[in-house]
Structure formats: C-alpha cells, structure tokens
Design a protein around this motif. Structure first.
Motif, PDB file in Angstrom:
ATOM      1  N   GLY A   1      19.414 -34.654 -50.410  1.00 46.56           N
ATOM      2  CA  GLY A   1      20.319 -33.544 -50.680  1.00 46.56           C
ATOM      3  C   GLY A   1      21.421 -34.003 -51.617  1.00 46.56           C
ATOM      4  O   GLY A   1      21.172 -34.565 -52.677  1.00 46.56           O
ATOM      5  N   GLU A   2      22.666 -33.811 -51.196  1.00 53.36           N
ATOM      6  CA  GLU A   2      23.822 -34.211 -52.010  1.00 53.36           C
ATOM      7  C   GLU A   2      24.327 -35.602 -51.657  1.00 53.36           C
ATOM      8  O   GLU A   2      25.385 -36.013 -52.147  1.00 53.36           O
ATOM      9  N   TYR A   3      23.573 -36.320 -50.849  1.00 58.30           N
ATOM     10  CA  TYR A   3      24.008 -37.639 -50.410  1.00 58.30           C
ATOM     11  C   TYR A   3      23.101 -38.736 -50.958  1.00 58.30           C
ATOM     12  O   TYR A   3      21.964 -38.482 -51.375  1.00 58.30           O
ATOM     13  N   VAL A   4      23.636 -39.959 -50.925  1.00 57.06           N
ATOM     14  CA  VAL A   4      22.868 -41.152 -51.255  1.00 57.06           C
ATOM     15  C   VAL A   4      22.568 -41.874 -49.951  1.00 57.06           C
ATOM     16  O   VAL A   4      23.491 -42.148 -49.162  1.00 57.06           O
ATOM     17  N   ALA A   5      21.304 -42.149 -49.695  1.00 58.56           N
ATOM     18  CA  ALA A   5      20.905 -42.828 -48.465  1.00 58.56           C
ATOM     19  C   ALA A   5      20.495 -44.262 -48.772  1.00 58.56           C
ATOM     20  O   ALA A   5      19.797 -44.523 -49.746  1.00 58.56           O
ATOM     21  N   VAL A   6      20.957 -45.190 -47.926  1.00 62.57           N
ATOM     22  CA  VAL A   6      20.513 -46.584 -47.988  1.00 62.57           C
ATOM     23  C   VAL A   6      20.217 -47.041 -46.567  1.00 62.57           C
ATOM     24  O   VAL A   6      20.821 -46.557 -45.605  1.00 62.57           O
TER      25      VAL A   6
ATOM     26  N   ILE B   1      22.130 -44.605 -59.062  1.00 65.01           N
ATOM     27  CA  ILE B   1      22.581 -45.450 -57.963  1.00 65.01           C
ATOM     28  C   ILE B   1      21.791 -46.765 -57.991  1.00 65.01           C
ATOM     29  O   ILE B   1      20.564 -46.753 -58.047  1.00 65.01           O
ATOM     30  N   ALA B   2      22.528 -47.878 -57.945  1.00 60.49           N
ATOM     31  CA  ALA B   2      21.904 -49.200 -57.892  1.00 60.49           C
ATOM     32  C   ALA B   2      22.494 -49.978 -56.720  1.00 60.49           C
ATOM     33  O   ALA B   2      23.651 -49.763 -56.332  1.00 60.49           O
TER      34      ALA B   2
END
Length: 378
Positions: free
Chosen positions: A319-324, A282-283
């Motif tokens: 977990g299974e998510y991407v946090a920003v 992820i970028a």
C-alpha cells in the motif's frame, strides 16, 4: 593445480560465510510500540519444504488471484492468495536451487545439478529439462516465449520456453572471488539485461545475443580479493525506461535502458534488490539502514537507521508503506513519506534468518526455511 586450489579456497570461504549466517547471535527485541496500522496475519500454511540455502533464490510469484512458488524439496505450489488454500501442487525429486518464473500454469525452476526445468501444473508433469553448464543460483526470467537464465560459472543463456532449446548464450569472465549467487536477468524492450560478478551490467539483443551496451556499476578496488567484491547480485529492476542495480560493497546505480548511459549513482553498498513505487526508490544497505531516494535523480529523501544491525531482507511496498523483515521474524512498516516505523508484527514465531518477503501491493507473502508460507495485510 592452482585452479583447483583457487576453487577450493573459494568454496571454503563460501562455507565459512554460510556457517556464520547460521550462528548469528539472537537479535534483541525491538522497542515496544503502539501500531498506527493494523498489520495482521491473513493466513499461514504449512508446505512441504522451505527455501533451503538462500531465500533470495526462492521468490514467490503473485499473479492474479494466485501465488506460485517452489520449495527446496522440489514441490511446486499454486495457492489462492486470499485464503492460502491449495489449488494445485506437483511433487518432484529435483534438487531445487532457485525458482520460479511463470507462464500461465507452467513454472520454470533451476537445480543444483545445472538443470532448467519446465513443469505444467495443469498437466501435472515435467514438460522438459535442459542441462546447462553449472548450478543455477537465481530464478530464470520468462517473456516473449523465451527464458533467460544465468549460471554460477558466468554463462547467460536464452532458451525457448516451449522446448528448452538454447537460442544463444554468452560467457562473462568471473573474478577470483565472488559472493555466492547471481542476479536474475531481465527481458525488456527487445533486450536481455543481466548483472555479473565483475560489477558490470550488460544488455544483449533478444534476437541474437549481440552486446548492446555495458556499464561498470562498481570497479573492483582494494588490495585483497575480499575487498574487491563487486557482485551485482541484487535483483535488477526496470522502471520507466531505467535499469536500477545494486553492487555488493558498492553502489546503487540507475542507467538508461536504451543506451546504458549513467543517470545517477549513490554510494550505498547492498546485496539486496531495491523496490520502487511512484518515483520513490527504497534500498537497504549492508548494515540494514533503510534509505529512500528519488528514483529519477538519486536525491536522498530520508534515511532510517533505527533498524541498523537487524539483518533486513529486501524491501517491498505494501500500500502506502514500505515493509522490511528482519532476522528475528519481525515485519516493520515504514511511512514511505518520512521513513518512520509505524507498525511491526512478528510474522512467524519460528521464523528463521533470511526469509524472503514479496508483495503484490495489497498483501505480503513470506516463505520460511521452517516450511511455512505466511500472508500479512493491513
């Protein structure tokens, strides 16, 4: 005289950028949504100090059951991750600029006065200080009883973690104009890997500092110096024998750790580090578009442009998510399979711009300029 004028102009430009960062207009509220995930606050604790000039330099280190970090007021903390309760702290009069690296209950941090400092939380004392050549603008890295650290003037040094003695150091020439900051070096597989302001990443022998390989992530181009900015300031990431690097106004690049050969490269200008899990990279680019790539070949998996312009920080997997996290203080959870935003929450009502967020996979931890540490989970 010309050198002094150049330094002055660069300093003024840096101050201008910092001033702009403090006068951003407020962000609009994001769209109202029904969360598919119960993102909630585990705890929030006040601490003595925040992250000061740049949150990217004040990383929090989750280790075991505890969370380690320092603030810009020179206070080092060890908190329990589950509750935020204070296990230990140490107050100093240091002008802290970056930190921390961790070795048991010993932490290492850098100062604006060019000091690399070793502090024992269990013994409640400074073990040693080492004065380097310039201010330290990224946290040091610890491994194999050694410390690797970069300074703002282009020096990369390897020191004994026990004594602070210099084992070797090398100098990389800096361009006339750079983004204020340096990346944090890595120690891996008998090598010290570092990114530099001239757009290069290099690997050096841990034993004697001899150069093992060099790769130019982005060649400086353009008529004016500001167009030629190519700093590798985002944190380098090593995963499965691959070094991942981002270059300001340039690219996301993957090279072989063993020999420095290019594996793939994508045009995604970014000043932030990437995050990797299960071959998904992820970028976040300079416009706050979130991009998912196949970490092995660079193929695009998805792009989310719904958060464009929200000044996102570095991404993290939860977990299974991407946090920003954005400048308004909202944490957004994106589905790692398709990039859809499935939950969001205000992390702190008074969250200032540029707050840094790290994850241990189960919790998110945020240190803010207004002297708060917040833990989120779902």
């Amino acid at each position: 005289m010309m050198f002094k004028k150049l330094i002055l102009s660069v300093a003024m430009f840096s101050l201008f950028l910092q001033g702009c960062a403090l006068t951003y207009p407020p962000l609009p509220e994001p769209e109202v949504m029904i969360n598919k995930v119960d993102l909630r606050t585990d705890w929030r604790k006040g601490v003595n100090g925040g992250f000061g000039e740049s949150s990217e330099r004040f990383t929090l280190v989750p280790h075991g059951d505890f969370l380690y970090f320092t603030t810009n007021k020179g206070v080092v903390y060890k908190l329990r991750k589950s509750s935020g309760s204070r296990i230990a702290s140490f107050e100093s009069d240091l002008d802290v600029s970056a930190g921390v690296a961790l070795n048991g209950d010993t932490v290492y941090l850098g100062t604006y006065n060019a000091e690399l400092v070793s502090i024992s939380l269990s013994e409640q004392k400074v073990l040693w200080k080492k004065v380097l050549t310039s201010e330290i603008l990224s946290e040091p890295t610890y491994a194999s009883n050694k410390l690797a650290v970069q300074t703002a003037d282009g020096w990369l040094s390897l020191l004994s973690a026990n004594t602070g003695d210099t084992l070797w150091r090398i100098k990389e020439d800096l361009p006339a104009l750079t983004v204020r900051g340096t990346s944090s070096p890595l120690i891996q597989d008998g090598k010290v890997i570092a990114g530099f302001s001239n757009g290069k990443i290099k690997a050096f022998s841990l034993l004697n500092g001899s150069e093992q390989w060099s790769y130019e992530v982005r060649k400086p181009t353009g008529r004016y110096e500001i167009e030629r900015l190519s700093d590798v300031d985002g944190r380098l990431v090593v995963e499965n024998g691959i070094v991942y690097a981002t270059a300001y106004n340039g690219t996301v690049t993957a090279v072989n750790l063993a020999n420095g050969r290019l594996l793939w490269q994508r045009s995604i200008p970014s000043a932030l580090s990437v995050s990797i899990k299960d071959d998904v990279l992820i970028a976040v680019d300079l416009e706050s578009n979130v991009v998912a790539l196949n970490a092995l070949n660079g193929a695009e998996l998805w792009t989310n442009d719904s958060l464009k312009g929200r000044d996102l920080g570095s991404p993290a997997f939860l977990g299974e998510y991407v946090a920003v996290i954005d400048r308004a203080g909202y944490v957004h959870l994106l589905n790692s399979k398709n990039g859809n935003v499935e939950a969001r929450k205000v992390a702190d009502l008074n969250l200032p711009p540029g707050s840094r967020m790290v994850s241990d996979g189960q919790q998110l931890f945020i240190l803010t300029r207004n002297e708060q540490v917040t833990a989120l989970t779902y």
